[in-house]
Design a protein around this motif. Structure first.
Motif, mmCIF file in Angstrom:
data_model
loop_
_atom_site.group_PDB
_atom_site.id
_atom_site.type_symbol
_atom_site.label_atom_id
_atom_site.label_comp_id
_atom_site.label_asym_id
_atom_site.label_seq_id
_atom_site.Cartn_x
_atom_site.Cartn_y
_atom_site.Cartn_z
ATOM 1 N N TRP A 14 34.984 49.858 30.641
ATOM 2 C CA TRP A 14 34.936 50.153 29.207
ATOM 3 C C TRP A 14 36.325 49.973 28.598
ATOM 4 C CZ3 TRP A 14 37.408 52.873 25.570
ATOM 5 C CH2 TRP A 14 36.778 53.070 24.342
ATOM 6 N N PHE A 15 37.324 50.525 29.277
ATOM 7 C CA PHE A 15 38.705 50.423 28.801
ATOM 8 C C PHE A 15 39.116 48.958 28.666
ATOM 9 C CE2 PHE A 15 43.244 50.167 29.178
ATOM 10 C CZ PHE A 15 43.710 51.254 28.469
ATOM 11 N N GLU A 16 38.795 48.158 29.677
ATOM 12 C CA GLU A 16 39.168 46.747 29.657
ATOM 13 C C GLU A 16 38.469 46.004 28.512
ATOM 14 O OE1 GLU A 16 39.502 43.031 32.761
ATOM 15 O OE2 GLU A 16 37.781 44.366 32.957
ATOM 16 N N LEU A 17 37.160 46.192 28.368
ATOM 17 C CA LEU A 17 36.416 45.507 27.318
ATOM 18 C C LEU A 17 36.893 45.933 25.928
ATOM 19 C CD1 LEU A 17 32.812 45.543 28.816
ATOM 20 C CD2 LEU A 17 34.344 43.581 28.563
ATOM 21 N N TYR A 18 37.129 47.213 25.752
ATOM 22 C CA TYR A 18 37.628 47.698 24.468
ATOM 23 C C TYR A 18 38.995 47.073 24.163
ATOM 24 C CZ TYR A 18 39.512 50.671 20.844
ATOM 25 O OH TYR A 18 40.085 51.121 19.684
ATOM 26 N N SER A 19 39.862 47.041 25.150
ATOM 27 C CA SER A 19 41.206 46.489 24.959
ATOM 28 C C SER A 19 41.152 45.000 24.654
ATOM 29 C CB SER A 19 42.067 46.748 26.191
ATOM 30 O OG SER A 19 42.212 48.144 26.398
ATOM 31 N N GLN A 20 40.273 44.282 25.326
ATOM 32 C CA GLN A 20 40.109 42.862 25.032
ATOM 33 C C GLN A 20 39.600 42.661 23.609
ATOM 34 O OE1 GLN A 20 37.448 41.602 28.124
ATOM 35 N NE2 GLN A 20 39.106 41.179 29.574
ATOM 36 N N GLN B 38 47.082 43.027 25.814
ATOM 37 C CA GLN B 38 47.143 42.457 27.158
ATOM 38 C C GLN B 38 48.016 43.302 28.079
ATOM 39 O OE1 GLN B 38 45.165 39.887 28.192
ATOM 40 N NE2 GLN B 38 44.318 40.238 26.163
ATOM 41 N N ASP B 39 48.995 43.996 27.513
ATOM 42 C CA ASP B 39 49.876 44.817 28.340
ATOM 43 C C ASP B 39 49.118 45.948 29.022
ATOM 44 O OD1 ASP B 39 49.498 46.057 25.857
ATOM 45 O OD2 ASP B 39 51.511 46.937 25.821
ATOM 46 N N VAL B 40 48.221 46.611 28.302
ATOM 47 C CA VAL B 40 47.488 47.724 28.908
ATOM 48 C C VAL B 40 46.425 47.223 29.883
ATOM 49 C CG1 VAL B 40 47.952 49.405 27.100
ATOM 50 C CG2 VAL B 40 45.947 47.952 26.908
ATOM 51 N N ILE B 41 45.909 46.032 29.645
ATOM 52 C CA ILE B 41 44.956 45.456 30.596
ATOM 53 C C ILE B 41 45.666 45.175 31.921
ATOM 54 C CG2 ILE B 41 43.489 43.465 31.077
ATOM 55 C CD1 ILE B 41 42.881 43.387 28.041
ATOM 56 N N ARG B 42 46.893 44.678 31.843
ATOM 57 C CA ARG B 42 47.671 44.434 33.070
ATOM 58 C C ARG B 42 47.979 45.744 33.796
ATOM 59 N NH1 ARG B 42 50.382 40.715 29.718
ATOM 60 N NH2 ARG B 42 52.073 42.196 29.412
ATOM 61 N N ILE B 43 48.158 46.800 33.047
ATOM 62 C CA ILE B 43 48.482 48.098 33.649
ATOM 63 C C ILE B 43 47.336 48.629 34.498
ATOM 64 C CG2 ILE B 43 48.895 50.538 33.087
ATOM 65 C CD1 ILE B 43 50.546 49.480 30.682
ATOM 66 N N ILE B 44 46.097 48.417 34.062
ATOM 67 C CA ILE B 44 44.964 48.979 34.803
ATOM 68 C C ILE B 44 44.440 48.068 35.912
ATOM 69 C CG2 ILE B 44 44.250 50.431 32.861
ATOM 70 C CD1 ILE B 44 41.830 48.387 32.593
ATOM 71 N N LYS B 45 44.913 46.828 35.981
ATOM 72 C CA LYS B 45 44.426 45.879 37.001
ATOM 73 C C LYS B 45 44.551 46.409 38.432
ATOM 74 C CE LYS B 45 42.645 42.397 34.901
ATOM 75 N NZ LYS B 45 41.191 42.316 34.862
#
Length: 129
Positions: A64-70, A77-84
């Motif tokens: 959910w976090f990833e899809l919302y951030s996208q 993109q910075d927060v998506i990289r953080i959760i990878k």
């Protein structure tokens, strides 16, 4: 002269695209809430209970976090990289527990790793302004 203008324009446009990736995203209350939900789900992981359903719940929160951030745009993109890294850890845990629960030691180690990853991610995400 026209070729020079075109070349400079292309260089400037591609340079701007690279700069956008370096600018950190701003605070987003939805992302802050969701990363807190992720931390709570990891904290409540009970290795004595069925592990697969709990791992799937954590994986869904991260998705959910990833899809919302996208959806929020390129600046996230910075927060998506953080959760990878945490997504990879959770994915391994989901795969491992698909057919049967993992050992308590394995579960405890994965939980500890996810707690550290979630705490780091939350520190970054909640620390934005």
């Amino acid at each position: 002269m026209k070729n020079l203008v075109v070349a400079l324009s292309l260089v400037m446009l591609s340079g701007c695209a690279n700069i956008i990736g370096l600018i950190p995203s701003f605070n987003d209350p939805n992302q802050s809430q969701k990363i807190t939900d992720v931390r709570m789900a990891v904290d409540q992981l009970d290795c004595a209970r069925a592990q697969h359903a709990q791992a799937l719940a954590i994986q869904r929160e991260l998705r959910w976090f990833e899809l919302y951030s996208q959806s929020a745009g390129i600046r996230n993109q910075d927060v998506i990289r953080i959760i990878k890294p945490m997504q990879e850890t959770v994915s391994e845990f989901v795969d491992r527990t698909k057919d049967r629960d993992a050992s308590k030691v394995y579960c405890d180690l994965k939980k500890r790793a996810m707690q550290e990853q979630a705490a780091r991610a939350a520190g970054v995400i909640l620390g934005r302004f």
